[in-house]
Design a protein around this motif. Structure first.
Motif, short mmCIF file in Angstrom:
data_model
loop_
_atom_site.label_atom_id
_atom_site.label_comp_id
_atom_site.label_asym_id
_atom_site.label_seq_id
_atom_site.Cartn_x
_atom_site.Cartn_y
_atom_site.Cartn_z
N ILE A 10 -1.11 6.19 6.43
CA ILE A 10 -2.02 7.35 6.43
C ILE A 10 -3.44 6.93 6.81
O ILE A 10 -4.09 7.56 7.65
CB ILE A 10 -1.99 8.04 5.04
CG1 ILE A 10 -0.66 8.73 4.82
CG2 ILE A 10 -3.14 9.05 4.94
CD1 ILE A 10 -0.50 9.32 3.43
N VAL A 11 -3.92 5.86 6.18
CA VAL A 11 -5.27 5.39 6.49
C VAL A 11 -5.37 4.94 7.94
O VAL A 11 -6.35 5.24 8.64
CB VAL A 11 -5.67 4.25 5.53
CG1 VAL A 11 -6.99 3.61 5.97
CG2 VAL A 11 -5.79 4.77 4.10
N PHE A 12 -4.34 4.27 8.42
CA PHE A 12 -4.35 3.82 9.81
C PHE A 12 -4.38 5.00 10.77
O PHE A 12 -5.13 5.00 11.76
CB PHE A 12 -3.12 2.95 10.07
CG PHE A 12 -3.04 2.45 11.49
CD1 PHE A 12 -3.77 1.33 11.88
CD2 PHE A 12 -2.25 3.08 12.43
CE1 PHE A 12 -3.71 0.87 13.19
CE2 PHE A 12 -2.18 2.62 13.72
CZ PHE A 12 -2.92 1.51 14.11
N SER B 87 -11.38 7.34 15.51
CA SER B 87 -12.04 6.47 16.48
C SER B 87 -11.91 7.00 17.90
O SER B 87 -12.70 6.63 18.77
CB SER B 87 -11.44 5.06 16.39
OG SER B 87 -10.10 5.05 16.84
N TRP C 69 0.02 4.96 1.78
CA TRP C 69 -1.41 4.96 2.10
C TRP C 69 -1.74 4.08 3.30
O TRP C 69 -2.69 4.35 4.03
CB TRP C 69 -2.22 4.50 0.90
CG TRP C 69 -2.32 5.54 -0.16
CD1 TRP C 69 -1.69 5.55 -1.37
CD2 TRP C 69 -3.08 6.75 -0.10
NE1 TRP C 69 -2.00 6.68 -2.08
CE2 TRP C 69 -2.86 7.44 -1.32
CE3 TRP C 69 -3.91 7.32 0.84
CZ2 TRP C 69 -3.45 8.66 -1.60
CZ3 TRP C 69 -4.51 8.55 0.58
CH2 TRP C 69 -4.27 9.20 -0.63
N GLY C 70 -0.94 3.05 3.53
CA GLY C 70 -1.19 2.19 4.67
C GLY C 70 -1.12 2.95 5.99
O GLY C 70 -2.09 2.98 6.76
N TYR D 181 2.87 4.95 15.50
CA TYR D 181 1.63 5.35 14.83
C TYR D 181 0.48 5.43 15.83
O TYR D 181 -0.36 6.34 15.76
CB TYR D 181 1.30 4.37 13.70
CG TYR D 181 2.24 4.45 12.52
CD1 TYR D 181 2.93 5.61 12.24
CD2 TYR D 181 2.43 3.35 11.68
CE1 TYR D 181 3.80 5.68 11.16
CE2 TYR D 181 3.29 3.41 10.60
CZ TYR D 181 3.97 4.58 10.35
OH TYR D 181 4.83 4.66 9.27
N LEU E 48 0.82 -1.22 0.00
CA LEU E 48 0.00 0.00 0.00
C LEU E 48 0.84 1.26 0.00
O LEU E 48 0.33 2.35 -0.26
CB LEU E 48 -0.94 0.01 1.21
CG LEU E 48 -1.97 -1.12 1.29
CD1 LEU E 48 -2.77 -1.01 2.58
CD2 LEU E 48 -2.89 -1.09 0.08
N VAL F 39 -5.49 8.08 10.22
CA VAL F 39 -6.78 8.80 10.14
C VAL F 39 -7.87 8.03 10.86
O VAL F 39 -8.65 8.59 11.65
CB VAL F 39 -7.14 9.05 8.67
CG1 VAL F 39 -8.57 9.61 8.56
CG2 VAL F 39 -6.16 10.03 8.02
N VAL F 40 -7.97 6.73 10.60
CA VAL F 40 -9.02 5.92 11.22
C VAL F 40 -8.81 5.84 12.73
O VAL F 40 -9.77 5.94 13.51
CB VAL F 40 -9.06 4.52 10.60
CG1 VAL F 40 -10.05 3.63 11.34
CG2 VAL F 40 -9.44 4.60 9.13
N SER F 41 -7.57 5.70 13.17
CA SER F 41 -7.30 5.60 14.60
C SER F 41 -7.63 6.90 15.32
O SER F 41 -8.24 6.90 16.40
CB SER F 41 -5.83 5.24 14.84
OG SER F 41 -5.54 3.96 14.32
#
Length: 231
Positions: free
Chosen positions: A89-91, A98, A86-87, A125, A83, A93-95
């Motif tokens: 970055i997505v982690f 949440s 993006w791997g 992270y 990824l 943002v989602v974390s």
């Protein structure tokens, strides 16, 4: 011979010059026909989002098992590496999201960090995402107030932890709760924003105390999972 006749006073009934209008009573609406109370969309979303997040997590696990990504730890980490940027970055943002709003159970993401990215990088992270979300929680509560918190979290839970703010040693208790992975950090961060705690004090507590909880919970639980998972 004259006779004296006593005069008897005659009491007459009061005369109503204006006729009184009959009293009108408003008919009562039966309970079954009364309009139901309006549902708070934010409260409904807060109750529904953990279930949706859990369903998405189960779906991702099923997809990973079907495609072979979760067949081994090497396959999972190879997929994350594919990824690129993006791997992470997505982690992140989602974390962080949440922490602000319970989309996915935060504990699952804290455990997933070291598994997906390794012990050091995954913990880093986790630290960046959780600290960013916690700082944002304080700012939201400071500007919006307690009304928003009571719409997101159960009222009894909010009232329970509001009692902590009346304690003279609330700042110390808050720092201890942030350092130990045993309290609902997200709610406590919101509640801290409604107190007189200074932003500098709050930020120092989050930045200095949060790593210990992430290390104890994230690294500890992920190490147990990797040890007993048949990978």
């Amino acid at each position: 011979m004259s006779t004296l006749t006593g005069s008897v006073p005659v009491v007459s009934a009061p005369h109503r010059s204006v006729q009184e209008a009959p009293t009108r009573t408003t008919p009562r609406v039966p309970a079954e026909h009364a309009a139901p109370p309006r549902r708070d969309p934010l409260r409904f979303a807060a109750k529904l989002s953990p279930l949706l997040g859990l369903a998405v997590s189960i779906g991702l696990v099923a997809w990973g098992l079907q495609t072979g990504v979760l067949q081994s730890l090497e396959n999972l980490q190879a997929f994350i590496d594919s990824l690129g940027a993006w791997g992470p970055i997505v982690f992140l943002v989602v974390s962080a999201a949440s922490v602000v709003f319970p989309i996915v159970p935060g504990g699952l993401l804290v455990i997933a960090g070291p598994v997906l990215f390794g012990a050091v990088e995954g913990t880093l992270y986790n630290y960046l995402a959780v600290c960013a979300g916690s700082l944002l929680n304080f700012l939201i509560a400071r500007h919006v107030g307690l009304a928003l918190i009571e719409r997101i979290f159960p009222t009894r839970t909010v009232e329970k932890f509001l009692g902590w703010t009346r304690n003279a040693h609330f700042t110390r208790a808050f720092a201890l709760a942030i350092a130990l992975p045993i309290a609902p950090d997200d709610l406590l961060c919101y509640i801290a924003g409604t107190t007189r705690m200074r932003w500098r004090t709050y930020a120092l507590i989050i930045l200095l105390c949060k790593p210990w909880a992430l290390i104890a919970y994230g690294l500890g639980v992920s190490a147990v999972i990797l040890r007993f998972l048949p990978w």
